[in-house]
Structures are given as C-alpha cells and as structure tokens.
Design an enzyme around this catalytic site. Structure first.
Site, mmCIF file in Angstrom:
data_model
loop_
_atom_site.group_PDB
_atom_site.id
_atom_site.type_symbol
_atom_site.label_atom_id
_atom_site.label_comp_id
_atom_site.label_asym_id
_atom_site.label_seq_id
_atom_site.Cartn_x
_atom_site.Cartn_y
_atom_site.Cartn_z
ATOM 1 C CG ASP A 211 76.339 93.750 26.097
ATOM 2 O OD1 ASP A 211 76.991 94.628 26.696
ATOM 3 O OD2 ASP A 211 75.401 94.013 25.317
ATOM 4 C CE1 TYR A 236 76.026 103.906 25.474
ATOM 5 C CE2 TYR A 236 77.235 103.888 23.407
ATOM 6 C CZ TYR A 236 76.201 103.424 24.183
ATOM 7 O OH TYR A 236 75.358 102.451 23.694
ATOM 8 N NE ARG A 385 68.523 102.525 33.600
ATOM 9 C CZ ARG A 385 69.389 102.330 32.618
ATOM 10 N NH1 ARG A 385 69.814 101.117 32.341
ATOM 11 N NH2 ARG A 385 69.847 103.340 31.898
HETATM 12 C C1 LIG Z 1 73.777 96.027 27.549
HETATM 13 C C2 LIG Z 1 73.739 96.850 26.299
HETATM 14 N N1 LIG Z 1 74.026 96.269 25.120
HETATM 15 C C3 LIG Z 1 73.984 96.984 23.979
HETATM 16 C C4 LIG Z 1 73.636 98.314 23.955
HETATM 17 C C5 LIG Z 1 73.524 99.041 22.654
HETATM 18 O O1 LIG Z 1 74.669 99.687 22.312
HETATM 19 P P1 LIG Z 1 74.835 100.551 20.991
HETATM 20 O O2 LIG Z 1 73.711 101.518 20.950
HETATM 21 O O3 LIG Z 1 76.166 101.200 21.204
HETATM 22 O O4 LIG Z 1 74.836 99.663 19.820
HETATM 23 C C6 LIG Z 1 73.358 98.966 25.166
HETATM 24 C C7 LIG Z 1 73.013 100.389 25.180
HETATM 25 O O5 LIG Z 1 72.727 100.995 26.173
HETATM 26 C C8 LIG Z 1 73.390 98.202 26.362
HETATM 27 O O6 LIG Z 1 73.097 98.758 27.543
#
Ligand SMILES: Cc1ncc(COP(=O)(O)O)c(C=O)c1O
Length: 419
Positions: A211, A236, A385
């Site tokens: 991720d 984003y 943060r």
């Molecule tokens: C590391 C990580 N994974 C997943 C997500 C979730 O993403 P989404 O809301 O686009 O599904 C975030 C959201 O900030 C994130 O920081």
C-alpha cells in the site's frame, strides 16, 4: 523532544530563532523545487496536511471547466471516444507509473484504495495457490487494509496473521500466500523496507502486496526494480488529485495473465461492448478495472499530474528528508523539553515524508496550531502529524510551523499526570 530532554531550552530563544530563520531563507533560495509552489493555490497558511489531502494545482479548475462545459456539456456521449474518457484509467495509470517506478501497462486508475486492496489481496491469494492458507497483514496498517484483508481471507478460506513489518521477513513461510504491507506507516511516518520484505516473501514463495498511499509522490518506490507483485495507492495525498480522487492498482506484468480479479466488472471484459453473459478478462492493466470510471475525478487527477513534468522523484526525496530534518531541528531548538516526543524514525532509510510527534495535549494543541495558521492533523489520542509535500512546502514554512507549535505549547499548560 525526549531525546534532547536535558538540553532543550524552556522557551524559544531569540538567537535560535534568528539563526534558524536565516537558515530557512538560505535553503529556500537554494531550493531547485521551490519554484513549483507557484503552481499551487496556496495562501499564507503553512499547509502541512498534504499527507492527507494535497493542495490544489492552480491550473486544474480551468481544465475542469473545459471538461464540464465542452467535453460533457457539448460533446456529451461522444467524449467517451473523442475526449479519451474510455481509455483514461490506463492512460492516467501510465502517467503515474514512473512516479512509483513502474514501466507502462501495469497501473490502472480507478475505484478507492479500499476497493483496490480487495482486488489486490484476493488476486494475490489466488495467484499463490490453494496450498498456502495464510495471509500476513501489517500490524501497523491503515485500518481499511486490515478490515478488507480479514474479509478477503474469510472469503478465500485463508487465515490472517497479523505481523509487525519488522518481523515480516521471518514470519513468511511455506503456508504464506501473500503479505499486505503499508510502505509508510500513516501514524508514525516510518518507512518500511520494501526491497527486503519483498525479497523475503519471494524467498518463501509468497507474494508482496504494498500500500503506497503515504509514499507515492514523496519518495522513490521502485515497484519494478524490487519485483513487487501487486500494489495499490491513493492519489489525493502527495499526488494532489483532489478529494476522493481515484486510487490505482499495479499488477506486475508477469502476473497479469493469471490475475483473477474478484470484481470482474464489464469494464475489464475483453469485449465490454459485446455485452455477452460470460466473463472473459481483458489483457493487461485493464483487467483491474471494474465499472464505469469516475471521469470527473479522474480527469482532475490527470491534470494535477502535470505539475510533475520534469520533476525528479529523487530530488523530491532529497528535499523531503531535508524538510523533515529541519523540522526536527527547529522543534528541538524551540519546544520545551519533554512536551513532545518524535515517533518518526531518525534514520533517513526509515523515514517517510511526515513527522509525528506524541504530545499529551495533542487535540488542543493541533486545534490551536490550525487557528494560528499551521495546518497539520491529529491522530487520536495523542499524535500530532505534520506532512511535508516537497512540491510546495518550503524551509521558512517549516521554521514557522515549529515556532508556532512552541508558542502554542507555551500557552497550553502540560497536563499533570494523574496520581
Ligand atoms: C495507507 C492507507 N491505505 C488506505 C487508505 C484508504 O483509502 P481510501 O479511503 O481511498 O479507500 C488510506 C487513507 O488515508 C491510507 O492512508
């Protein structure tokens, strides 16, 4: 901070402040990336929340006005072909690919990160085969990945094993199908060892799913170079695609022919307009698509990526480390001893592009920092943060943020521990 508890002054010393302001001005003057700031819509606020929502690239509204009035308003359905809407997910995927170290044809843009986590995890488990019944999940993961991995494991008859990323290499074994790991910890800003963990998973015959939400656009990722199997990320944050802009899915070319998406929608059919009852997957990155793409958000992202023209990710990384180093230096100089503790690793090899400070009074402190024009965010209960987007944050911003933080802390008394 705690490391400097014995040496930090009780309040910002004027001579420290003058010296650090001078350092900031000099470094801003030398900063090659500094001129990119004018490509963004920003004001006098110090914006250190680009690790949550990136700032607006200034040319995007005009591009969106054209998309709305001409492409949608005038061309209407013709735009699927004539304006390139239909092929946007792969086209924008190829645009984004160099930022994560991927050759063309492996990244498709669309859906949320959460949905792509589902596609990637189930896809990885299916690629690993039925004799591997464990799915390793990063113990420090952003929550959505953990929730989805748990559901994906239940659906595929696997068992989730929660593992600290530092132990991931040792935990991988003959039963491991895949591991889902966050490249940068959203809470602490710790950068995980993507090359090492990926290699250890491969040595155990397992797949690596990364991720990249908190690394893409802030540091080199090297998906192809390190042999990553699948990856997901949002657009984003450091990619400035806009609120809720579509995420992306990377499936390494060597896995594409066998990638069996758990969401085989009509957009990933080999002949989507054949409208046939039986599913036949498309080749290549398009296999990662599901349904009709969110064109407005997608085209805002495409325009936002223009700011990367001619920008090297290595230069971005160098500035990111300089910014976080300088912030830590200013915090050490300005913030009274013991009021904050850095959770962000000091070694560069372990640091993303944010600084997380533990502070007992974090909710009140962050609210007041924001009121005074320094925007970071809070991760409950006690983490401040601060995200540093090298494309638009400068060294003077960093000095001001640390100074305002120190002033706020001076005005908000430390909580007396109970008992
Ligand atoms: C590391 C990580 N994974 C997943 C997500 C979730 O993403 P989404 O809301 O686009 O599904 C975030 C959201 O900030 C994130 O920081």
């Amino acid at each position: 901070m705690s490391e400097t508890a014995g040496t930090a002054p009780a309040a910002p010393a004027a001579q420290d402040s003058v010296a650090l302001v001078e350092v900031a001005l000099r470094r801003d003057a030398e900063d090659e990336l500094g001129k990119l700031r004018e490509k963004f819509t920003l004001d006098e606020v110090v914006y250190l929340d680009g690790n949550s929502l990136g700032a607006l690239p200034a040319h995007v509204p005009a591009r969106m006005a054209d998309v709305l009035t001409r492409e949608w308003g005038e061309l209407r359905i013709r735009s699927w072909d004539e304006s390139g809407w239909w092929t946007a997910p792969e086209r924008i995927g190829d645009r984004l690919a160099p930022l994560v170290g991927a050759a063309p044809g492996q990244v498709v843009v669309g859906d949320s990160t959460s949905v792509n986590v589902f596609k990637a995890v189930v896809g990885a488990v299916r690629l690993a085969g039925d004799d591997r019944d464990e799915l390793l999940v990063d113990a420090t993961t952003f929550p959505t990945d953990g929730y989805i991995a748990e559901s994906a494991a239940r659906m595929t008859g696997r068992r989730v094993v929660v593992v600290d990323p530092a132990d991931m290499a040792d935990a991988a074994g003959p039963r491991t199908s895949a591991a889902l790991v966050n490249h940068v910890d959203f809470r602490t800003g710790r950068l995980q060892d993507l090359p090492g963990i990926t290699a250890a998973l491969h040595a155990a015959g397992a797949l690596a799913v990364w991720d990249l939400c908190h690394s893409a656009g802030a540091l080199p990722v090297g998906l192809d170079a390190h042999g990553v199997d699948l990856a997901v990320g949002c657009t984003y944050k450091y990619l400035n695609g806009g609120p809720g802009s579509p995420a992306y899915l990377y499936v390494a070319e060597r896995h594409q022919a066998a990638f069996d998406s758990p969401l085989p929608g009509w957009n990933s059919h080999a002949d989507p307009f054949g409208m046939t009852p039986g599913y036949r997957p498309a080749d290549g990155a398009r296999r990662g698509r599901v349904g009709t793409p969110d064109i407005l958000s997608m085209l805002a992202l495409e325009a936002a990526l223009d700011v990367w023209e001619g920008v090297s990710v290595d230069a971005v990384r160098a500035k990111s480390l300089a910014l976080t180093d300088f912030f830590l230096e200013c915090v050490r100089a300005y913030v009274p001893a013991g009021r904050v503790e850095s959770l962000t690793p000091a070694p560069h090899a372990e640091r993303g592009s944010q600084v997380a400070l533990r502070c007992a009074e974090a909710p009140a402190v962050m609210a007041e920092c924001i009121r005074r024009g320094v925007v970071g965010d809070l991760r409950r209960p006690d983490v401040l943060r601060f995200g540093f987007t090298p494309l638009y944050v400068g060294f003077a911003d960093v000095e001001r943020a640390a100074r305002v933080l120190a002033e706020v802390l001076a005005d908000i008394p430390a909580e007396v521990p109970a008992g």
